[in-house]
Motif scaffolding. Structure first.
Motif, PDB file in Angstrom:
ATOM      1  N   SER A 152       5.874   1.361   0.878  1.00  0.00           N
ATOM      2  CA  SER A 152       6.057   0.510   2.053  1.00  0.00           C
ATOM      3  C   SER A 152       6.977   1.140   3.093  1.00  0.00           C
ATOM      4  O   SER A 152       6.712   1.055   4.307  1.00  0.00           O
ATOM      5  N   GLU A 153       8.065   1.784   2.648  1.00  0.00           N
ATOM      6  CA  GLU A 153       8.993   2.356   3.617  1.00  0.00           C
ATOM      7  C   GLU A 153       8.373   3.529   4.368  1.00  0.00           C
ATOM      8  O   GLU A 153       8.654   3.758   5.555  1.00  0.00           O
ATOM      9  N   ALA A 167      -5.883   3.997   8.336  1.00  0.00           N
ATOM     10  CA  ALA A 167      -7.069   3.233   7.949  1.00  0.00           C
ATOM     11  C   ALA A 167      -7.066   2.915   6.461  1.00  0.00           C
ATOM     12  O   ALA A 167      -7.560   1.863   6.044  1.00  0.00           O
ATOM     13  N   VAL A 168      -6.516   3.831   5.670  1.00  0.00           N
ATOM     14  CA  VAL A 168      -6.571   3.734   4.202  1.00  0.00           C
ATOM     15  C   VAL A 168      -5.249   4.206   3.632  1.00  0.00           C
ATOM     16  O   VAL A 168      -4.618   5.123   4.167  1.00  0.00           O
ATOM     17  N   ASN A 169      -4.819   3.603   2.538  1.00  0.00           N
ATOM     18  CA  ASN A 169      -3.768   4.161   1.690  1.00  0.00           C
ATOM     19  C   ASN A 169      -4.339   4.244   0.284  1.00  0.00           C
ATOM     20  O   ASN A 169      -4.657   3.229  -0.335  1.00  0.00           O
ATOM     21  N   GLU A 181       2.211  -6.120  -4.560  1.00  0.00           N
ATOM     22  CA  GLU A 181       3.070  -6.177  -3.367  1.00  0.00           C
ATOM     23  C   GLU A 181       2.579  -5.223  -2.291  1.00  0.00           C
ATOM     24  O   GLU A 181       2.520  -5.570  -1.112  1.00  0.00           O
ATOM     25  N   LEU A 182       2.203  -4.015  -2.697  1.00  0.00           N
ATOM     26  CA  LEU A 182       1.722  -3.045  -1.715  1.00  0.00           C
ATOM     27  C   LEU A 182       0.355  -3.453  -1.175  1.00  0.00           C
ATOM     28  O   LEU A 182       0.082  -3.308   0.030  1.00  0.00           O
ATOM     29  N   GLU A 184      -0.642  -6.473  -0.780  1.00  0.00           N
ATOM     30  CA  GLU A 184      -0.384  -7.565   0.163  1.00  0.00           C
ATOM     31  C   GLU A 184       0.069  -7.019   1.512  1.00  0.00           C
ATOM     32  O   GLU A 184      -0.350  -7.499   2.572  1.00  0.00           O
ATOM     33  N   LEU A 185       0.925  -6.000   1.493  1.00  0.00           N
ATOM     34  CA  LEU A 185       1.356  -5.367   2.738  1.00  0.00           C
ATOM     35  C   LEU A 185       0.162  -4.739   3.450  1.00  0.00           C
ATOM     36  O   LEU A 185       0.013  -4.869   4.676  1.00  0.00           O
ATOM     37  N   HIS A 186      -0.680  -4.054   2.682  1.00  0.00           N
ATOM     38  CA  HIS A 186      -1.885  -3.463   3.284  1.00  0.00           C
ATOM     39  C   HIS A 186      -2.710  -4.527   3.997  1.00  0.00           C
ATOM     40  O   HIS A 186      -3.191  -4.311   5.117  1.00  0.00           O
ATOM     41  N   ALA A 187      -2.898  -5.663   3.329  1.00  0.00           N
ATOM     42  CA  ALA A 187      -3.705  -6.740   3.919  1.00  0.00           C
ATOM     43  C   ALA A 187      -3.081  -7.240   5.214  1.00  0.00           C
ATOM     44  O   ALA A 187      -3.779  -7.504   6.205  1.00  0.00           O
TER      45      ALA A 187
END
Length: 285
Positions: A152-153, A167-169, A181-182, A184-187
């Motif tokens: 996230s950071e 576009a993608v992780n 958690e990650l 959710e951040l992506h969304a």
């Protein structure tokens, strides 16, 4: 004659207007000598998404398979091709040179998706690297740009500094490490989540819960795990060099996991990370 793409395979929409088939063939740890055959088998089975990386040492063989597929009527534009920039090549100018090398090895004139393989926070060059990615996209040499293994950071810094949302992780993601958690951040940010080691590097194929669900559906454990990813909305890139398993991994659209199945698989979470920690991984060899 190659099979047409499976119409049941969903496409994941990306934040730049492009889309990617939800299931692709990954070739991590696939020996170069096996790669061309594996990719050819995948294309014959209906896959239209192949994921490689400069560090895998098999971009040339992926390219040979793509070239060979033309005899079956599969054109370059039919296949979503992904590769990744290796850690030692981060930095604006080095990135541009490395991109050219990857395209030469793949034998293509553009990429569908280019990923920064690792954030390498100790080197701290991923912002300049991503600016080079943006330049390549602006020139039409790559359609979508993204990252891999970013926490996230790292995402926050990248977006704040460049104004571009990847576009993608592509991240390690499996039932032991579901990355809620990650994801959710992506969304929230509009980043598509892609899972590497989606089967837990094989560690989950004999797990009792997974085996039980597979038996109940008349499917293999691998199919259940891939279906779990699909129903979560992940892009998933299982790997194999066995043509029968490659085809089987793609055959996951004639059943659906129940809410109880999904809950049972979610209960396997224990935080196990099978690959390196992105916050400390700084290998450039």
């Amino acid at each position: 004659m190659a099979s047409p793409p499976n119409p049941a395979v969903p496409s994941i929409s990306l934040n730049d207007g492009n889309s990617v088939p939800a299931i692709g063939l990954g070739v991590w740890q696939t020996p170069a000598g096996d790669t061309e055959r594996a990719v050819s088998a995948a294309l014959d089975a209906g896959y239209r998404h192949v994921d490689t990386a400069a560090a895998y040492g098999n971009e040339t063989e992926v390219g040979l398979a793509l070239a060979g597929a033309a005899s079956s009527g599969i054109t370059r534009d039919d296949v979503f091709v992904v590769t990744k920039l290796w850690n030692s090549e981060q930095g604006y100018d080095k990135t541009l040179r490395a991109f050219d090398e990857s395209l030469d090895k793949l034998g293509v004139d553009y990429l569908d998706l280019y990923l920064v393989h690792w954030p390498m926070p100790m080197v701290n060059a991923y912002v300049d690297t991503f600016r080079a990615f943006a330049h390549l996209r602006e020139r039409g040499r790559v359609r979508s740009i993204g990252v891999s293994n970013f926490e996230s950071e790292h995402l926050k810094i990248l977006i704040d500094e460049t104004g571009i949302v990847p576009a993608v992780n592509q991240i390690e993601l499996h039932p032991l490490l579901p990355q809620a958690e990650l994801r959710e951040l992506h969304a929230t940010l509009g980043i598509a989540t892609e899972a590497w080691s989606p089967l837990g590097q094989g560690s989950l194929l004999e797990q009792a819960t997974v085996v039980g669900i597979a038996e109940a559906h008349g499917k293999t454990p691998a199919q259940v795990l891939i279906r779990w990813h699909v129903q979560l909305g992940n892009i998933v890139i299982p790997k194999s060099v066995n043509p029968a398993r490659i085809a089987s991994n793609f055959d996951v659209f004639d059943f659906e996991l129940s809410e109880q199945d999904m809950t049972s698989i979610a209960s396997l979470e224990d935080g196990t990370r099978l690959g390196p920690d992105p916050r400390t991984f700084n290998f450039t060899g």
